[in-house]
Write a protein that holds these residues in place. Structure first.
Motif, PDB file in Angstrom:
ATOM      1  N   ASP A 182       2.285   3.754  10.312  1.00 13.88           N
ATOM      2  CA  ASP A 182       3.293   4.810  10.458  1.00 13.88           C
ATOM      3  C   ASP A 182       3.386   5.664   9.195  1.00 13.88           C
ATOM      4  O   ASP A 182       3.478   6.884   9.275  1.00 13.88           O
ATOM      5  CB  ASP A 182       4.672   4.212  10.760  1.00 13.88           C
ATOM      6  N   ARG A 183       3.340   5.017   8.028  1.00 15.48           N
ATOM      7  CA  ARG A 183       3.482   5.736   6.752  1.00 15.48           C
ATOM      8  C   ARG A 183       2.247   6.550   6.401  1.00 15.48           C
ATOM      9  O   ARG A 183       2.353   7.602   5.790  1.00 15.48           O
ATOM     10  CB  ARG A 183       3.722   4.747   5.604  1.00 15.48           C
ATOM     11  N   LEU A 210       4.436  -6.456  11.856  1.00 14.17           N
ATOM     12  CA  LEU A 210       5.239  -5.294  11.485  1.00 14.17           C
ATOM     13  C   LEU A 210       4.717  -4.604  10.231  1.00 14.17           C
ATOM     14  O   LEU A 210       4.689  -3.374  10.158  1.00 14.17           O
ATOM     15  CB  LEU A 210       6.699  -5.715  11.290  1.00 14.17           C
ATOM     16  N   GLY A 211       4.266  -5.372   9.250  1.00 12.01           N
ATOM     17  CA  GLY A 211       3.764  -4.771   8.013  1.00 12.01           C
ATOM     18  C   GLY A 211       2.609  -3.824   8.256  1.00 12.01           C
ATOM     19  O   GLY A 211       2.538  -2.740   7.664  1.00 12.01           O
ATOM     20  N   LEU A 212       1.698  -4.197   9.139  1.00 11.75           N
ATOM     21  CA  LEU A 212       0.564  -3.321   9.439  1.00 11.75           C
ATOM     22  C   LEU A 212       1.023  -2.096  10.230  1.00 11.75           C
ATOM     23  O   LEU A 212       0.607  -0.974   9.945  1.00 11.75           O
ATOM     24  CB  LEU A 212      -0.520  -4.067  10.212  1.00 11.75           C
ATOM     25  N   VAL A 267       0.863  -1.189   0.000  1.00 12.47           N
ATOM     26  CA  VAL A 267       0.000   0.000   0.000  1.00 12.47           C
ATOM     27  C   VAL A 267       0.894   1.232   0.000  1.00 12.47           C
ATOM     28  O   VAL A 267       1.599   1.495   0.969  1.00 12.47           O
ATOM     29  CB  VAL A 267      -0.938   0.022   1.227  1.00 12.47           C
ATOM     30  N   GLU A 268       0.864   1.960  -1.137  1.00  7.78           N
ATOM     31  CA  GLU A 268       1.663   3.184  -1.218  1.00  7.78           C
ATOM     32  C   GLU A 268       0.906   4.372  -0.647  1.00  7.78           C
ATOM     33  O   GLU A 268       1.487   5.220   0.017  1.00  7.78           O
ATOM     34  CB  GLU A 268       2.070   3.440  -2.660  1.00  7.78           C
ATOM     35  N   HIS A 269      -0.407   4.428  -0.930  1.00 12.42           N
ATOM     36  CA  HIS A 269      -1.246   5.530  -0.463  1.00 12.42           C
ATOM     37  C   HIS A 269      -2.650   4.988  -0.191  1.00 12.42           C
ATOM     38  O   HIS A 269      -3.114   4.103  -0.890  1.00 12.42           O
ATOM     39  CB  HIS A 269      -1.350   6.641  -1.509  1.00 12.42           C
ATOM     40  N   VAL A 270      -3.315   5.573   0.786  1.00 11.68           N
ATOM     41  CA  VAL A 270      -4.709   5.197   1.028  1.00 11.68           C
ATOM     42  C   VAL A 270      -5.665   6.262   0.505  1.00 11.68           C
ATOM     43  O   VAL A 270      -6.876   6.072   0.557  1.00 11.68           O
ATOM     44  CB  VAL A 270      -4.988   4.902   2.526  1.00 11.68           C
ATOM     45  N   ASP A 271      -5.138   7.366  -0.038  1.00 10.22           N
ATOM     46  CA  ASP A 271      -6.011   8.447  -0.483  1.00 10.22           C
ATOM     47  C   ASP A 271      -6.993   8.067  -1.598  1.00 10.22           C
ATOM     48  O   ASP A 271      -8.033   8.707  -1.704  1.00 10.22           O
ATOM     49  CB  ASP A 271      -5.226   9.719  -0.823  1.00 10.22           C
ATOM     50  N   PRO A 272      -6.775   7.017  -2.412  1.00 12.33           N
ATOM     51  CA  PRO A 272      -7.809   6.670  -3.404  1.00 12.33           C
ATOM     52  C   PRO A 272      -9.052   6.014  -2.782  1.00 12.33           C
ATOM     53  O   PRO A 272     -10.052   5.818  -3.471  1.00 12.33           O
ATOM     54  CB  PRO A 272      -7.117   5.668  -4.333  1.00 12.33           C
ATOM     55  N   TYR A 273      -9.003   5.696  -1.497  1.00 14.00           N
ATOM     56  CA  TYR A 273     -10.064   4.928  -0.865  1.00 14.00           C
ATOM     57  C   TYR A 273     -10.960   5.806   0.009  1.00 14.00           C
ATOM     58  O   TYR A 273     -10.494   6.730   0.660  1.00 14.00           O
ATOM     59  CB  TYR A 273      -9.465   3.794  -0.029  1.00 14.00           C
ATOM     60  N   ASP A 274     -12.233   5.435   0.013  1.00 15.48           N
ATOM     61  CA  ASP A 274     -13.205   6.120   0.871  1.00 15.48           C
ATOM     62  C   ASP A 274     -13.169   5.588   2.294  1.00 15.48           C
ATOM     63  O   ASP A 274     -13.571   6.282   3.229  1.00 15.48           O
ATOM     64  CB  ASP A 274     -14.620   5.927   0.312  1.00 15.48           C
ATOM     65  N   ALA A 275     -12.726   4.335   2.451  1.00 14.95           N
ATOM     66  CA  ALA A 275     -12.686   3.689   3.763  1.00 14.95           C
ATOM     67  C   ALA A 275     -11.625   2.594   3.739  1.00 14.95           C
ATOM     68  O   ALA A 275     -11.228   2.125   2.664  1.00 14.95           O
ATOM     69  CB  ALA A 275     -14.044   3.092   4.105  1.00 14.95           C
ATOM     70  N   VAL A 276     -11.175   2.186   4.928  1.00 19.27           N
ATOM     71  CA  VAL A 276     -10.110   1.190   5.037  1.00 19.27           C
ATOM     72  C   VAL A 276     -10.445   0.213   6.156  1.00 19.27           C
ATOM     73  O   VAL A 276     -10.899   0.614   7.232  1.00 19.27           O
ATOM     74  CB  VAL A 276      -8.745   1.862   5.335  1.00 19.27           C
ATOM     75  N   VAL A 277     -10.186  -1.068   5.876  1.00 18.44           N
ATOM     76  CA  VAL A 277     -10.241  -2.107   6.908  1.00 18.44           C
ATOM     77  C   VAL A 277      -8.820  -2.631   7.067  1.00 18.44           C
ATOM     78  O   VAL A 277      -8.213  -3.114   6.104  1.00 18.44           O
ATOM     79  CB  VAL A 277     -11.193  -3.261   6.538  1.00 18.44           C
ATOM     80  N   GLN A 305      -3.439  10.131   6.471  1.00 21.28           N
ATOM     81  CA  GLN A 305      -4.469   9.773   5.494  1.00 21.28           C
ATOM     82  C   GLN A 305      -5.514   8.839   6.106  1.00 21.28           C
ATOM     83  O   GLN A 305      -6.704   8.950   5.807  1.00 21.28           O
ATOM     84  CB  GLN A 305      -3.836   9.102   4.267  1.00 21.28           C
ATOM     85  N   LEU A 306      -5.082   7.911   6.942  1.00 21.74           N
ATOM     86  CA  LEU A 306      -6.027   6.992   7.578  1.00 21.74           C
ATOM     87  C   LEU A 306      -7.000   7.735   8.486  1.00 21.74           C
ATOM     88  O   LEU A 306      -8.191   7.434   8.507  1.00 21.74           O
ATOM     89  CB  LEU A 306      -5.275   5.902   8.349  1.00 21.74           C
ATOM     90  N   ARG A 307      -6.503   8.720   9.209  1.00 19.69           N
ATOM     91  CA  ARG A 307      -7.367   9.494  10.117  1.00 19.69           C
ATOM     92  C   ARG A 307      -8.450  10.273   9.369  1.00 19.69           C
ATOM     93  O   ARG A 307      -9.461  10.646   9.956  1.00 19.69           O
ATOM     94  CB  ARG A 307      -6.529  10.464  10.950  1.00 19.69           C
ATOM     95  N   GLU A 308      -8.241  10.527   8.083  1.00 22.97           N
ATOM     96  CA  GLU A 308      -9.183  11.329   7.294  1.00 22.97           C
ATOM     97  C   GLU A 308     -10.328  10.515   6.702  1.00 22.97           C
ATOM     98  O   GLU A 308     -11.160  11.073   5.988  1.00 22.97           O
ATOM     99  CB  GLU A 308      -8.430  12.052   6.172  1.00 22.97           C
ATOM    100  N   ARG A 309     -10.390   9.234   6.968  1.00 24.20           N
ATOM    101  CA  ARG A 309     -11.448   8.390   6.402  1.00 24.20           C
ATOM    102  C   ARG A 309     -11.873   7.366   7.447  1.00 24.20           C
ATOM    103  O   ARG A 309     -11.147   7.136   8.411  1.00 24.20           O
ATOM    104  CB  ARG A 309     -10.968   7.707   5.117  1.00 24.20           C
TER     105      ARG A 309
END
Length: 167
Positions: free
Chosen positions: A69-70, A62-64, A40-50, A74-78
């Motif tokens: 961290d990265r 560690l991957g999660l 996952v390079e960016h989460v900005d294309p998504y409306d929501a994340v699981v 962006q995660l906080r915004e959706r």
């Protein structure tokens, strides 16, 4: 809604749970991408994340953690949901919530955090994992209840519909 389901799973049991979540979200009409956390390079294309992760040695994979961290901002915004698996046995042990689950949930503003019992197959473990399992006296077996996973995913899908209607 476009939803990212990303799951860190070393031996595949938690990834299978993530696939069940993704399937339930698709069945509810959402567009779902399943991507490994490291990819996952960016989460900005998504409306929501699981977010999903197995727990190893009392910590999320560690991957999660690296993904959070990265992409924390962006995660906080959706809308984000978090699940983890790890307890095994009957009754499931350990009963405690790993400290980093609470920290990551707070960091991303998770709407819900679910814990699901996991699977322990000693044959698939490396030597250090076998030593840890021996120390903790964890029961081997598949303790997952995929019906519980599906029910949680259906709750997530209902929340997503409400979010989409109010947007």
């Amino acid at each position: 809604m476009r939803v990212l389901v990303t799951v860190a799973s070393r031996h595949g049991a938690t990834r299978e749970m993530g696939a069940e979540v993704a399937e339930q979200l698709r069945a509810a009409g959402h567009e779902v991408d399943e991507v490994e956390p490291d990819d996952v390079e960016h989460v900005d294309p998504y409306d929501a994340v699981v977010l999903g992760s197995a727990v190893y040695v009392g910590r999320l994979a560690l991957g999660l953690r690296d993904l959070v961290d990265r992409q924390a901002g962006q995660l906080r915004e959706r809308p984000v949901w978090l699940f983890w698996s790890g307890p095994v046995g009957d009754p499931p042990v350990p009963e405690t919530v790993p400290d980093d689950v609470t920290e990551i949930a707070r960091t991303v503003g998770a709407r819900d955090v679910a814990v699901f019992t996991g699977r322990l197959d000693r044959a698939g473990l490396n030597i250090s994992e076998r030593a840890l399992v021996a120390l903790t006296r964890a029961d081997a077996g598949d303790f997952r209840d995929l019906d519980v996973v599906r029910a949680w995913a259906q709750d997530v899908a209902r929340e997503l519909r409400q979010i989409a209607r109010s947007a």
